[in-house]
Scaffold this motif. Sequence first.
Motif: not given
Lengths: 458, 458
Positions: A11-12, A38-39, A47-48, A67-68
């Motif tokens: 969706t995103l 997670s997403v 895109r992040i 976040m990682e």
Amino acid sequence: MADHSIILEKTLTKLLGEKKYTSLRDILITMNPSDIASVFETLDEDRIPLLFRLLPKELAAETFVEMEPDNQELLIRGFSDSELKEIVDELYLDDAVDLVEEMPANVVRRILAQADPDTRKSINELLRYPENSAGSIMTTEYVTLRPAMTVGEAILRIRRTGVDKETIYTCYVTNNRSLVGLVTVKDLLLAEDDEIPVQNIMETHVISLNTMTDQEEAARMFAKYNFLAMPVVDTENRMVGIVTFDDAMDVMEEEATEDIEIMGGMSPSEKSYTRATVWDLFKQRIPWLLLLMVSATFTGMIITSFENALAAQVALTAFIPMLMDTGGNTGSQSSVTVIRSISLGELEFRDLPRVVWKEIRTAVLCGIVLAVVCFVKILLVDKLLLGNANITVWVDLVVSATLAITVLLAKAVGCTLPMVAKKLGFDPAVMASPFITTIVDAMSLLVYFGIAKALLGV
Amino acid sequence: MADHSIILEKTLTKLLGEKKYTSLRDILITMNPSDIASVFETLDEDRIPLLFRLLPKELAAETFVEMEPDNQELLIRGFSDSELKEIVDELYLDDAVDLVEEMPANVVRRILAQADPDTRKSINELLRYPENSAGSIMTTEYVTLRPAMTVGEAILRIRRTGVDKETIYTCYVTNNRSLVGLVTVKDLLLAEDDEIPVQNIMETHVISLNTMTDQEEAARMFAKYNFLAMPVVDTENRMVGIVTFDDAMDVMEEEATEDIEIMGGMSPSEKSYTRATVWDLFKQRIPWLLLLMVSATFTGMIITSFENALAAQVALTAFIPMLMDTGGNTGSQSSVTVIRSISLGELEFRDLPRVVWKEIRTAVLCGIVLAVVCFVKILLVDKLLLGNANITVWVDLVVSATLAITVLLAKAVGCTLPMVAKKLGFDPAVMASPFITTIVDAMSLLVYFGIAKALLGV
């Protein structure tokens, strides 16, 4: 959970492609920071930053923390100085310290440059505590009260200063920076009268951590006492920070993973399996494999020195794997049990005699049952059913007797070595299956050939 | 901690002997319930009821919860009905349920007889949830608010009803028993205006547990989201209880212990090592030892069928333990890593191809390094240094090649089996060292003799 995230990811990605930023934002703000992070893990790197910028300030900071490290670095490198400052300002101090510890030097310089001077000073102080100490996981953002304050004043102080604190639910009462008591928001809210001084309702027997307390010990205390937060004091009982239950949970999970990895014959790793590269896994595993392979030279030497015996009684060779494996299994049972009990703080070195005694009695029970079953099994299955003519009752007796003695030795070694390792300052988890197996192998072969010599005269 | 408790035990025993009850009480009330319970563990059974009666009511109940079941039973059997009622009234509902689950039937009947009718009804309802479900660890004592309440009214409600709630810090907003949002005490206290309705500041995207959610999954969600408490809803989204972080911590610890026990080739046990009897340990360990011993029949059969090859090339036997152990070790490394990742919720069955591909690449790296080192070691140490004339370069080649192939097979099997087990509804932890070792042993022997036949013509 995982399937849900696949749908969400699609969706995103679709909304991103169609540049429907308002809808994207509307979806993201309904989500928990941990889920947004997670997403992000599943998205293309480019895109992040775009998605991240859609998040409102506070949610952005909360997501950032979850976040990682590689995505955090990616974001920071794309941030303007003012964007970076906004995030750093929103972070709790312990999270800022974690971030600084993970990032490469040039990124750290930028982070510290954007932090305000007080924060920078605090970060630098926290960085000085040794890794894995309570000092290294604590935060300095907590609520302090004075003993003479009334309940009403205390509540007012929490309402005024609480917004930046990691927890407001446990408040610490200090006198000249010295920790004299604690009071919970529940105590304050349920107090009968707003005019009572805090010192009349505070808990004065406070269980605290020292800055140098090992984080594993700290986590154990959380599990034991069910505290929401624990105060950290320096050697002069001056309050310097708090550790909260969520940090303790992370430590518990990490330490259990570390124990399991070491027990599995690997160096512990901070990276999760999904994030570890093949090279990471290789480096984590190969040293132990090499060490254990080379130490198997001894078992080879033992077999070589009994070559004549094996040639005379060819049936003996067939039982070597079974004897070695059962010895290894029974030894690991003991070592694994003892290692876990040490980790949970249930066993100390002075318990050794009691542990050995318990293991020996268990070993006698296990040994007798295994030997009897083994004797009958060899007779019925290997000799009669499979028709192996080389197996005599004497061979069967040698194998079964070896089995019983091996079980006894294996359990004694298995429970002793982890406790001795702990005493000598090593990680007891090292003394699990792989190590025990190597030692027990050699012992069981020596017993095997010794008994074979005595009973069969080979 | 432990040494501290020895001193305390001595002091308390001395004071008890001298009947100095006032001093005893003064010491006990400074202590944390969990520590009092630990001290009780070390005392003679007949002294426990006496000391317990010195505790003030609330501390007595808190200490009671922390005690081991056998001491709880001892106390209850000594309690008068009114004493028992006092304790039961003070217990949180989830603790009362735990107690009822641990006690023998006649004690349970007494407990339920003393509980007031509402409590009894709630206990019976909670008992109906399956073991290890969120329903079975939840409590029904939480604060509910209505959407239209103002912040001021909400705080007032907490002050009035909070005393018996397990936590007041997270309050749940319900509408006709349906969960519509949550609000924390922090939100309420930091709200700018006491007249704002709760529905304006509440978090409406609430992450909740279902009564049937597995407790392990629940604990994972706590670790992920850092929640203090999570609401539990039934299938119609009606709020029925909460789980608090301390229960989640206990579950995390239990589940890690259970995984470690199963990985060590034992049935999991609820008793700690110090409390387990020799008979308990025996029952926990013997089934696996028997199963694994009997399954080693296959390795024996393989060796027997290659007896002639072994007789022709006596040097081959000496390397059987090394090949088996290295195969076992390398296989466990993969299985242990994958099992832990499954437990932490990082891997699912659909990740299998990715995992196998990662493991195969790691195995190729490990296999090459191990084979080369093994080849050189056998040549230099076993042949030249130890002077074993039976070892030819061809034998060395057979061993090294077997090693490389075994590593590859072991890692493939080690990572696949736990995921397949999980998919089939078994506990993946069963597929750890002992099991993997048994399978890898058979595989490595088949490879060994296969290659020996091809290269040595035996």
